[in-house]
Design an enzyme around this catalytic site. Structure first.
Site, PDB file in Angstrom:
ATOM      1  N   TYR A   1      42.322  45.346  29.567  1.00 40.36           N
ATOM      2  CA  TYR A   1      41.713  45.728  30.843  1.00 40.36           C
ATOM      3  C   TYR A   1      40.581  46.748  30.657  1.00 40.36           C
ATOM      4  CZ  TYR A   1      41.285  47.273  35.691  1.00 40.36           C
ATOM      5  OH  TYR A   1      40.791  47.602  36.933  1.00 40.36           O
TER       6      TYR A   1
ATOM      7  N   LYS B   1      36.528  46.070  31.608  1.00 39.35           N
ATOM      8  CA  LYS B   1      35.723  46.834  32.568  1.00 39.35           C
ATOM      9  C   LYS B   1      34.556  47.537  31.861  1.00 39.35           C
ATOM     10  CE  LYS B   1      38.037  45.794  36.336  1.00 39.35           C
ATOM     11  NZ  LYS B   1      37.468  44.896  37.359  1.00 39.35           N
TER      12      LYS B   1
HETATM   13  N1  LIG Z   1      44.052  48.929  42.427  1.00 33.80           N
HETATM   14  C1  LIG Z   1      43.467  49.811  41.619  1.00 33.80           C
HETATM   15  O1  LIG Z   1      44.003  50.918  41.368  1.00 33.80           O
HETATM   16  C2  LIG Z   1      42.129  49.508  41.004  1.00 33.80           C
HETATM   17  C3  LIG Z   1      41.455  50.548  40.356  1.00 33.80           C
HETATM   18  C4  LIG Z   1      40.214  50.318  39.811  1.00 33.80           C
HETATM   19  C5  LIG Z   1      39.661  49.062  39.914  1.00 33.80           C
HETATM   20  N2  LIG Z   1      40.337  48.051  40.537  1.00 33.80           N
HETATM   21  C6  LIG Z   1      39.680  46.747  40.618  1.00 33.80           C
HETATM   22  O2  LIG Z   1      39.611  46.373  41.976  1.00 33.80           O
HETATM   23  C7  LIG Z   1      39.544  44.938  42.066  1.00 33.80           C
HETATM   24  C8  LIG Z   1      40.540  44.477  43.112  1.00 33.80           C
HETATM   25  O3  LIG Z   1      41.826  44.824  42.646  1.00 33.80           O
HETATM   26  P1  LIG Z   1      43.067  45.074  43.630  1.00 33.80           P
HETATM   27  O4  LIG Z   1      43.579  46.415  43.353  1.00 33.80           O
HETATM   28  O5  LIG Z   1      42.724  44.697  45.025  1.00 33.80           O
HETATM   29  O6  LIG Z   1      44.074  44.037  42.975  1.00 33.80           O
HETATM   30  P2  LIG Z   1      44.972  42.876  43.616  1.00 33.80           P
HETATM   31  O7  LIG Z   1      45.628  43.383  44.838  1.00 33.80           O
HETATM   32  O8  LIG Z   1      45.791  42.360  42.486  1.00 33.80           O
HETATM   33  O9  LIG Z   1      43.881  41.811  44.036  1.00 33.80           O
HETATM   34  C9  LIG Z   1      43.144  41.120  43.037  1.00 33.80           C
HETATM   35  C10 LIG Z   1      42.300  40.094  43.739  1.00 33.80           C
HETATM   36  O10 LIG Z   1      41.597  39.345  42.731  1.00 33.80           O
HETATM   37  C11 LIG Z   1      41.728  37.985  43.070  1.00 33.80           C
HETATM   38  N3  LIG Z   1      41.626  37.158  41.869  1.00 33.80           N
HETATM   39  C12 LIG Z   1      42.325  37.283  40.712  1.00 33.80           C
HETATM   40  N4  LIG Z   1      41.958  36.311  39.859  1.00 33.80           N
HETATM   41  C13 LIG Z   1      41.042  35.553  40.503  1.00 33.80           C
HETATM   42  C14 LIG Z   1      40.278  34.412  40.150  1.00 33.80           C
HETATM   43  N5  LIG Z   1      40.412  33.799  38.949  1.00 33.80           N
HETATM   44  N6  LIG Z   1      39.402  33.900  41.052  1.00 33.80           N
HETATM   45  C15 LIG Z   1      39.251  34.489  42.261  1.00 33.80           C
HETATM   46  N7  LIG Z   1      39.941  35.573  42.665  1.00 33.80           N
HETATM   47  C16 LIG Z   1      40.818  36.091  41.774  1.00 33.80           C
HETATM   48  C17 LIG Z   1      43.082  37.855  43.720  1.00 33.80           C
HETATM   49  O11 LIG Z   1      43.109  36.694  44.509  1.00 33.80           O
HETATM   50  P3  LIG Z   1      44.530  35.968  44.823  1.00 33.80           P
HETATM   51  O12 LIG Z   1      45.327  36.941  45.621  1.00 33.80           O
HETATM   52  O13 LIG Z   1      44.105  34.758  45.566  1.00 33.80           O
HETATM   53  O14 LIG Z   1      45.140  35.694  43.492  1.00 33.80           O
HETATM   54  C18 LIG Z   1      43.118  39.120  44.569  1.00 33.80           C
HETATM   55  O15 LIG Z   1      42.454  38.904  45.797  1.00 33.80           O
HETATM   56  C19 LIG Z   1      39.822  44.420  40.651  1.00 33.80           C
HETATM   57  O16 LIG Z   1      38.607  44.067  40.045  1.00 33.80           O
HETATM   58  C20 LIG Z   1      40.435  45.623  39.936  1.00 33.80           C
HETATM   59  O17 LIG Z   1      40.194  45.596  38.546  1.00 33.80           O
HETATM   60  C21 LIG Z   1      41.548  48.256  41.093  1.00 33.80           C
END
Ligand SMILES: NC(=O)c1ccc[n+]([C@@H]2O[C@H](COP(=O)([O-])OP(=O)(O)OC[C@H]3O[C@@H](n4cnc5c(N)ncnc54)[C@H](OP(=O)(O)O)[C@@H]3O)[C@@H](O)[C@H]2O)c1
Length: 200
Positions: free
Chosen positions: A115, A119
């Site tokens: 991961y 990033k």
């Molecule tokens: N949560 C944190 O603490 C955090 C911190 C820093 C950065 N981020 C970044 O924020 C972004 C969103 O994460 P989140 O926290 O909202 O995570 P999440 O709740 O797990 O949501 C991830 C999203 O990505 C979608 N996704 C995964 N694989 C995909 C694919 N092959 N094609 C299209 N969509 C796909 C999922 O869609 P489905 O539900 O349809 O599978 C879901 O909508 C990510 O890039 C993550 O790295 C998160």
């Protein structure tokens, strides 16, 4: 046209990406904002670099890195037709080599490769697209939403989805004199809900 439309798009499936681009072109003729939000996290065994498997590394890069390039390149002709398009790559401070190698950083304890490496690659991709597009109206930035309570981390994050979304919305609506080619968002080293520029 107000409201939201559902479009199926799997960033690891180029056919669905092309179909989504064709649909946007047919219905709207252009794209104003692209938020590359899709992201996954996986870790191997002890999460030490020496325990990393190529399978996990490849799986994470397929979505977090190759998926972003696939979608961005498919959408770029439509973004170029917009008067002031914005690209927001949802990244993380976990992709900041500066933070993860700083013993004073709360993130220093992280050792897993897939991961963070994905990033870090996304950060470089952001910088390179910003450079290519520097003479256009398009701005390309990487967002750091901060550690946010979502499915991603079993809802253990200390930030709300609203706070994280505000970071992306800020970068998606930058004015014409706004920056391009930055990693911008939550500052973990500052108490409270503060956003700013982060070191790569
Ligand atoms: N949560 C944190 O603490 C955090 C911190 C820093 C950065 N981020 C970044 O924020 C972004 C969103 O994460 P989140 O926290 O909202 O995570 P999440 O709740 O797990 O949501 C991830 C999203 O990505 C979608 N996704 C995964 N694989 C995909 C694919 N092959 N094609 C299209 N969509 C796909 C999922 O869609 P489905 O539900 O349809 O599978 C879901 O909508 C990510 O890039 C993550 O790295 C998160």
């Amino acid at each position: 046209m107000p409201g939201a439309r559902f479009v199926r798009l799997d960033v690891t499936d180029a056919a669905t990406v092309e179909a989504a681009a064709a649909l946007v072109e047919a219905e709207f003729g252009r794209l104003d904002v692209l938020v590359n939000n899709a992201g996954i996290v996986r870790a191997d065994g002890t999460a030490e670099p020496s325990a990393t498997t190529i399978g996990t590394l490849r799986e994470v890069f397929e979505t977090n890195v190759y998926g972003v390039v696939t979608v961005t390149n498919a959408m770029l002709p439509l973004l170029r037709r917009a008067p002031a398009a914005r690209i927001v790559n949802v990244s993380s401070e976990v992709g900041s080599i500066s933070s993860l190698t700083d013993p004073a950083s709360p993130l220093y304890a992280l050792t897993s490769v897939p991961y963070p490496a994905s990033k870090a690659a996304l950060n470089m991709i952001t910088a390179m697209y910003a450079k290519e597009l520097r003479d256009t109206a398009i701005k390309v930035n990487a967002a750091n939403p901060g550690y946010t309570a979502t499915d991603f981390n079993g809802h253990h994050g200390f930030r709300t989805p609203e706070q994280a979304a505000a970071v992306c919305a800020h970068l998606a609506t930058l004015p014409a004199d706004g920056p391009s080619g930055l990693l911008w968002g939550h500052l973990i080293s500052v108490d409270g809900d503060h956003n700013g520029v982060l070191a790569w």
